[in-house]
Design an enzyme around this catalytic site. Structure first.
Site, PDB file in Angstrom:
ATOM      1  N   SER A 260       0.871  -1.135  -0.016  1.00 34.18           N
ATOM      2  CA  SER A 260       0.009   0.032   0.033  1.00 34.18           C
ATOM      3  C   SER A 260       0.815   1.113   0.111  1.00 34.18           C
ATOM      4  O   SER A 260       1.987   1.327   0.829  1.00 34.18           O
ATOM      5  CB  SER A 260      -0.947  -0.082   0.970  1.00 34.18           C
ATOM      6  OG  SER A 260      -0.127   0.265   2.323  1.00 34.18           O
ATOM      7  N   LYS A 261       0.330   2.240  -0.715  1.00 30.70           N
ATOM      8  CA  LYS A 261       1.085   3.478  -0.882  1.00 30.70           C
ATOM      9  C   LYS A 261       1.485   4.126   0.357  1.00 30.70           C
ATOM     10  O   LYS A 261       2.463   4.927   0.417  1.00 30.70           O
ATOM     11  CB  LYS A 261       0.014   4.557  -1.608  1.00 30.70           C
ATOM     12  CG  LYS A 261       0.320   5.663  -1.853  1.00 30.70           C
ATOM     13  CD  LYS A 261      -0.449   6.399  -2.833  1.00 30.70           C
ATOM     14  CE  LYS A 261      -1.674   6.864  -2.292  1.00 30.70           C
ATOM     15  NZ  LYS A 261      -2.297   7.560  -3.720  1.00 30.70           N
ATOM     16  N   ARG A 262       0.538   4.085   1.504  1.00 30.20           N
ATOM     17  CA  ARG A 262       1.050   4.618   2.576  1.00 30.20           C
ATOM     18  C   ARG A 262       2.168   4.229   3.325  1.00 30.20           C
ATOM     19  O   ARG A 262       3.066   4.569   4.137  1.00 30.20           O
ATOM     20  CB  ARG A 262      -0.085   4.642   3.622  1.00 30.20           C
ATOM     21  CG  ARG A 262      -1.075   5.805   3.068  1.00 30.20           C
ATOM     22  CD  ARG A 262      -2.066   6.411   3.847  1.00 30.20           C
ATOM     23  NE  ARG A 262      -2.892   7.561   3.060  1.00 30.20           N
ATOM     24  CZ  ARG A 262      -4.158   7.971   3.526  1.00 30.20           C
ATOM     25  NH1 ARG A 262      -4.518   7.452   4.613  1.00 30.20           N
ATOM     26  NH2 ARG A 262      -4.506   9.011   2.780  1.00 30.20           N
ATOM     27  N   ASN A 264       4.512   2.273   1.534  1.00 28.66           N
ATOM     28  CA  ASN A 264       5.819   1.665   0.577  1.00 28.66           C
ATOM     29  C   ASN A 264       5.439   2.575  -0.779  1.00 28.66           C
ATOM     30  O   ASN A 264       4.283   2.661  -1.003  1.00 28.66           O
ATOM     31  CB  ASN A 264       5.502   0.202   0.452  1.00 28.66           C
ATOM     32  CG  ASN A 264       6.754  -0.473   0.688  1.00 28.66           C
ATOM     33  OD1 ASN A 264       7.872   0.019   0.536  1.00 28.66           O
ATOM     34  ND2 ASN A 264       6.451  -1.504   1.490  1.00 28.66           N
TER      35      ASN A 264
END
Length: 506
Positions: A260-262, A264
RNA sequence: GGCGCCAUAGUCUAUCGGUUAGGACGCCGCCCUUUCAAGGCGGAGAGACGGGUUCGACUCCCGUUGGCGCUACCA
């Protein structure tokens, strides 16, 4: 159950990303298998845009996804940009088709209009959840007479179309790698097929398109296994032979949660901006798909194509191990001739337009030519080294400082276009939200974004750096302060749109 | 909570009942070398747990635990 016969027909696969955010490495991963599988069998690989979510889909995202996928080196035989005999390849341009099929289901009694309000549905689910029973539409509108259903629809009452699901029996999903998976129909929801805006949901559009586009093998992320029974049921209702199904494990963060973007960097463009070569990224993803013979971990997409065996794909969710990617990328870089290395470096970050912009920013700030490169070095770097001490002298309390960084990062993510104007608007907006003067926050942002309290102009720098690199630098800065707790995240993001649910392509 | 998927070192994996459980990244050491990398050589490091089945289980079955996914008028 899913028994398409590859010997009898041309193999056709697809990748079907939803243009609701940045191009995701999961999309590249899914695209890669589908591409290789189709090539291996001399078949076709297509790209379809699943933009049936009017609210979240954007043309910017679609453009970025197409560009990112081209960057990976993959190519497709049919798609929105290259055309093909089964178009259009953008679902938003196929509404009439879906409506026709929904009507067919309505007419045959395999689907029904549902007039229930969101409030009622929510209440129903709350009760089911409390009772520990499967959360599922209770069928209230299924019992409506055709007469009443038609009358209410004609009167303009808003409705959705739901599919009928048997209340007993089992559905066996035959997964190419997992074997048979059994579901009780009693646990399968009467999925919405057509939303009240008249557009289809994924489930309807996906089945209809895969059929019309003659897809023989659906290779997609694991997040879809629990909806496979619905899809199989739809094929049955339409009287179509279902494609072969195969669900890939989801890529993971180092803590094993779904990538997930938050936590990685998940953007394909992030890796591009960091200076990874597309062939290295694809090699890395390929390593997660097909075990390499000993000592042969560096291979091309063609070599992967020859070796790929869907039935042998390991089913544990693989961690996206950047250290391994680094090693692979190094191998590729070292194999380049000096001439090639120069060319690729130049194409990557030293094109003339970019250099001109940088020179314009720097010219008034230098006194020697030898000042220029050092003054702009951070624009060519990936991460910049910052520690808590780097932020000394900002006279902001830790909490305010972290909040300033976090809010900027999140709000910037929500911007459609990441340019100088957007950056300025967002950063000044954060200052306002914090009741601070932007001037007092500027130093924090300079340090986080450039590694130094003094640098070339911030907003321009950030535009030059791009969204992905900026997000990563915000993250690194936040980490220097121990990151953001889940509680803070919840409190601070109240007014923000939710994070994109996932990027892995369907 | 319900349903489903998964389970070999820190990470990616090989093994398809009998192996000193093999390889790669990372880590450590040595060699090479003006430094640092690269490269070469070597080292530490694994079958979640408990039951079965079997002459014999990492491998097959069951349970436990753990991780993950789904549980939307998102995909």
């Amino acid at each position: 159950m899913s028994t398409a016969n590859p010997g009898a027909q041309r193999v056709r696969t697809r990748v079907a990303p939803s243009p609701t955010g940045d191009p995701h490495v999961g999309t590249a991963y899914v695209a890669l298998v589908n591409y290789c599988f189709a090539r291996k069998h001399g078949g076709d690989f297509l790209l379809r845009i699943e933009d049936t979510d009017q609210v979240r889909s954007t043309p910017e995202s679609e453009r970025a996804i197409l560009a990112a996928l081209h960057w990976t080196g993959l190519s497709w035989d049919e798609g929105p940009d290259v055309g093909g005999p089964h178009g259009p390849y953008r679902q938003s341009e196929r509404s009439a088709i879906y409506r026709r099929y929904a009507d067919e289901l309505l007419a045959s009694g395999k689907a029904f209009r549902c007039f229930c309000t969101p409030e009622r549905l929510e209440e129903m689910r709350a009760i089911q959840r409390a009772a520990g029973t499967p959360q599922k539409y209770d069928g209230q509108c299924c019992a409506l007479s055709a007469d009443e259903s038609g009358r209410r629809a004609a009167a303009g009452e808003p409705f959705v179309v739901r599919m009928v699901v048997p209340d007993s029996g089992v559905c066996v999903v035959n997964d190419l790698a997992r074997g048979p998976i059994t579901f009780e129909y009693a646990t399968v929801d009467m999925q919405v097929l057509l939303k009240s805006d008249g557009l289809p949901t994924y489930h309807l559009a996906n089945v209809v398109d895969d059929y019309l586009m003659e897809i023989t093998h659906v290779i997609r992320g694991e997040e879809w296994v629990s909806s496979a029974p619905k899809h199989l049921l739809l094929y049955e209702y339409f009287g179509w032979e279902p494609p072969v199904l195969m669900h890939l494990p989801l890529l993971r963060n180092p803590d094993h949660t779904k990538l997930s973007k938050r936590k990685n960097p998940t953007g394909i463009l992030f890796y591009e901006r960091m200076g990874y070569l597309p062939e290295a990224l694809m090699n890395f993803l390929g390593l997660l798909l097909a075990p390499a013979p000993e000592g042969e971990e560096i291979f091309s997409i063609d070599a992967l194509t020859r070796r790929l065996d869907l039935a042998k794909i390991s089913l544990g969710g693989p961690v996206f191990d950047v250290a391994k990617l680094d090693w692979i990328n190094g191998k590729y870089l070292h194999a380049l001739t000096t001439e090639e290395l120069m060319q690729r470096t130049q194409a990557w970050g030293f094109d003339r337009d970019r250099l001109v912009r940088i020179a314009e920013l720097a010219r008034a700030r230098i006194e020697r030519l030898s000042d220029l490169v050092p003054s702009a070095a951070y624009l060519f770097a990936g991460r910049v080294a910052v520690t808590k001490e780097s932020f000394a002298g900002t006279k902001l309390a830790d909490e305010a400082l972290r909040k300033a960084l976090a809010l900027a990062m999140w709000r910037l993510d929500a911007e459609r276009v990441f340019d100088k104007a957007a950056v300025e608007r967002v950063l000044k907006g954060v200052a306002e939200a914090l009741g601070a003067k932007f001037r007092d926050l500027a130093r924090v942002y300079y340090v986080a974004m450039t590694g130094s309290p003094t640098a070339l102009p911030l907003f321009d720098s950030m535009e030059l750096l791009g969204r992905d690199i900026c997000r990563e630098r915000f993250r690194v800065a936040l980490d220097a302060f121990g990151g953001v707790t889940a509680k803070e995240q919840k409190e601070w993001t109240r007014d923000l749109p939710p994070d994109e649910p996932n990027g892995a392509a369907a």
